[in-house]
Write an enzyme that holds these catalytic residues in place. Structure first.
Site, PDB file in Angstrom:
ATOM      1  N   GLY A  34      20.935  51.285  59.777  1.00 28.42           N
ATOM      2  CA  GLY A  34      20.468  50.074  60.732  1.00 28.42           C
ATOM      3  C   GLY A  34      21.636  50.130  62.201  1.00 28.42           C
ATOM      4  O   GLY A  34      22.394  50.550  62.096  1.00 28.42           O
ATOM      5  N   LEU A  35      21.555  48.679  61.386  1.00 26.25           N
ATOM      6  CA  LEU A  35      22.885  47.801  63.055  1.00 26.25           C
ATOM      7  C   LEU A  35      22.689  48.742  63.849  1.00 26.25           C
ATOM      8  O   LEU A  35      23.470  48.958  65.002  1.00 26.25           O
ATOM      9  CB  LEU A  35      23.934  48.057  63.002  1.00 26.25           C
ATOM     10  CG  LEU A  35      24.530  47.755  61.434  1.00 26.25           C
ATOM     11  CD1 LEU A  35      26.011  47.931  60.712  1.00 26.25           C
ATOM     12  CD2 LEU A  35      24.170  45.790  61.648  1.00 26.25           C
ATOM     13  N   CYS A  36      21.169  49.410  65.187  1.00 22.88           N
ATOM     14  CA  CYS A  36      21.171  49.660  66.346  1.00 22.88           C
ATOM     15  C   CYS A  36      20.155  49.258  67.192  1.00 22.88           C
ATOM     16  O   CYS A  36      19.549  50.369  68.112  1.00 22.88           O
ATOM     17  CB  CYS A  36      21.174  51.261  65.727  1.00 22.88           C
ATOM     18  SG  CYS A  36      19.552  51.331  64.353  1.00 22.88           S
ATOM     19  N   GLY A  37      20.380  48.682  67.175  1.00 21.97           N
ATOM     20  CA  GLY A  37      19.678  47.662  68.061  1.00 21.97           C
ATOM     21  C   GLY A  37      18.204  47.511  67.597  1.00 21.97           C
ATOM     22  O   GLY A  37      17.920  47.225  66.479  1.00 21.97           O
TER      23      GLY A  37
END
Length: 292
Positions: free
Chosen positions: A86-89
């Site tokens: 994750g952590l990709c907007g």
């Protein structure tokens, strides 16, 4: 009202978080450049394959193949190309929203990426297979996905195979896109670029005539599966470039927000510390005046 100790602890926590997001931003930027370079390095091969396909398609106007068979049914297979982390907007959220538009009764899913398979399992949709691919996608990984989708179509389990992925437009813009993988319609050239809609181009016919052995139909029949493999490979490259780009932007925003929070906390800490000092001075002054 928080104490100075609580504010100091929070400042330390936010500072550590900003260091992590800054490091992730730099790593994502590096991987994004490598993903674009990997796509561009395929240009010579793509150009050669396009020229061969152009010559074969020119001499086989009435050619038919099982992979080009158009069917009337509404059974579909959707290859969902997502990320592993994750952590990709909003990249994965946009993909899941588009995939949810397919009717679950007549759609089977093929997941490429852990986030996509988790979403399909959570929403109880029919998951036929799950594949993984590396930060630098390998052609063998694309070939495995293409082969599975091809088998679903040739066995008659589905009437159409679509691919849902995130197309790389620019560093700040990535958009979900759906491409029909099977049946193969008009054969178009595949470019190795990953900028917006530059995924296909009309095939140009050469002036030189070629002699194909054993015959033109068998040559084109052997090229079509490889044509599909290269399409999936290009899609994986675009998806990885989009992932790293989205993560770099998201981590940059997180770092900027952390810096703003640090600024606000430092201001609050200084105000509270100044108020405490003023309070202590007033107490000392009041005590001295009482003793006088």
């Amino acid at each position: 009202m928080p104490s100075t100790r609580d504010i100091r602890r929070r400042i330390k926590s936010v500072k550590n978080t900003s260091q992590i997001t800054k490091a992730m931003q730099m790593v994502a930027a590096s991987k994004m450049r490598k993903a674009q370079q990997s796509a561009l390095s395929g240009r010579p091969y793509a150009k050669l394959m396009n020229s061969v396909l152009a010559e074969v398609a020119r001499y086989s106007a009435d050619f038919t193949h099982p992979l080009m068979e158009k069917r009337e049914g509404n059974r579909k297979a959707l290859v969902l190309v997502s990320t592993d982390k994750g952590l990709c907007g909003g990249l994965n959220s946009n993909l899941m929203r588009e995939s949810a538009k397919y009717p679950r009764e007549t759609t089977v899913y093929v997941a490429a990426g852990r986030k996509g398979s988790q979403f399909l399992a959570r929403t109880k949709r029919k998951l036929a297979a799950e594949f993984t691919y590396k930060d630098a996608p390998l052609f063998a990984e694309a070939r495995a996905i293409s082969r599975f989708a091809r088998d679903l179509f040739l066995k008659g389990e589905v009437d159409q195979v679509d691919v849902l992925f995130t197309n790389f437009v620019s560093t700040l813009v990535q958009k979900p896109e759906i491409r029909t993988l099977l049946p193969i319609g008009q054969i178009k050239g595949i470019t190795a670029e990953i900028h917006g809609e530059a995924g296909h181009e009309e095939l140009s016919k050469g002036a030189t005539e070629f002699l194909f052995e054993p015959n033109i139909e068998e040559v084109l029949g052997a090229l079509l599966p490889h044509y599909l493999n290269f399409q999936v490979y290009q899609i994986l490259l675009e998806a990885k470039a989009s992932e790293h780009s989205a993560r770099m932007v998201a981590m940059k925003n997180a770092t900027d927000n952390a810096k703003q929070i640090l600024k606000d906390l430092t201001l609050e800490y200084n105000k509270l510390r100044q108020a405490n000092i003023t309070k202590e001075l007033l107490e000392i002054t009041s005590a001295a005046m009482a003793m006088a």
